[in-house]
Design an enzyme around this catalytic site. Sequence first.
Site, PDB file in Angstrom:
ATOM      1  NE  ARG A 183      47.632  48.198  41.231  1.00  0.00           N
ATOM      2  CZ  ARG A 183      48.787  48.605  41.779  1.00  0.00           C
ATOM      3  NH1 ARG A 183      48.882  49.817  42.305  1.00  0.00           N
ATOM      4  NH2 ARG A 183      49.832  47.828  41.789  1.00  0.00           N
ATOM      5  CB  SER A 232      46.132  42.284  37.645  1.00  0.00           C
ATOM      6  OG  SER A 232      47.518  42.035  37.639  1.00  0.00           O
ATOM      7  CD  GLU A 302      44.563  45.740  39.140  1.00  0.00           C
ATOM      8  OE1 GLU A 302      45.455  46.071  38.339  1.00  0.00           O
ATOM      9  OE2 GLU A 302      44.793  45.166  40.226  1.00  0.00           O
TER      10      GLU A 302
END
Length: 321
Positions: A183, A232, A302
């Site tokens: 990520r 998310s 995130e």
Amino acid sequence: MRQVDGVKLLGRLGDGVNELRGRLTPDAPMDRVTWFRAGGLAEVMFQPHDTDDLIAFLKILPEDVPLTVVGVGSNLLVRDGGIPGVVVRLSAKGFGSVELADENRIKAGAICPDKHIAAMAMDNGIGGFHFYYGIPGSIGGALRMNAGANGGETRERVVEVYAVDRQGNQHVLSNADMGYSYRHSGADAGLIFTGALFEGYPEDKAKIRADMDAVRHHRETVQPIREQTGGSTFKNPEGHSAWELIDEAGGRGLVIGGAQMSSLHCNFMINTGHATGYDLEYLGETIRRRVFEKSGIRLEWEIKRLGLFMPGREVEPFLGA
């Protein structure tokens, strides 16, 4: 109290703006851009017509003016005091294309929705892209954060990435140049991604369609996709699922103001209808504290948070013990 002044900043850009083909908007409401439907104003928003227009704008932008780039706003939380400087929002017309580039290769603009590249791949029997069907947002964001889901990641498919720097110079970055990890991309944060070339592999269309149907069914079953959400909220810590840690800490369904951790999937934060940026960020930091107190694990955001807090409405980040 207004934290930004777009009209004043617009005046600093000079006569060069008259040559631009894109749209300049002072004091642009960011709650119309983000999927959370919350947040303050962009001091000035520029929506370039195409890459040449973006370059022309960057060449007249004073060096001391902050520059922020956003896409479709899917994974973005804007604070209530707004975003100082210029927000560049790439347009679908200039940056939303997706096309077959070569055998098993697809070229897409930065604002192309992730699911469109998945559909293009399926139509042409190219495997390896089904995971994009379940990711909200656009390719630019996927490139920046190495977006992934359902067993696939962006870094597995990228051949090269096209970008423009703050001075208006164009760059082509290889997969290695992107410095991908979980990520995250190690590419220069100041680069504006305008598009990319991807590569898959031959695969039966029926198999691809079945994989995409499975992704769609999973999303509709376990994610609050019809709510005002940014996807998310936290990254999965190594060896753990963020949602399980949140659930164990009593975070499922937790409400602060107009913000709530979804009861359906507790790693999804939602705006129940009247949340402010403060509500959303305060809820997120509360979850981080609760999870740490329960498990000793620090969750990492995130969702990208941008902008200024309103005076007296600051949210202190949880730093742990």
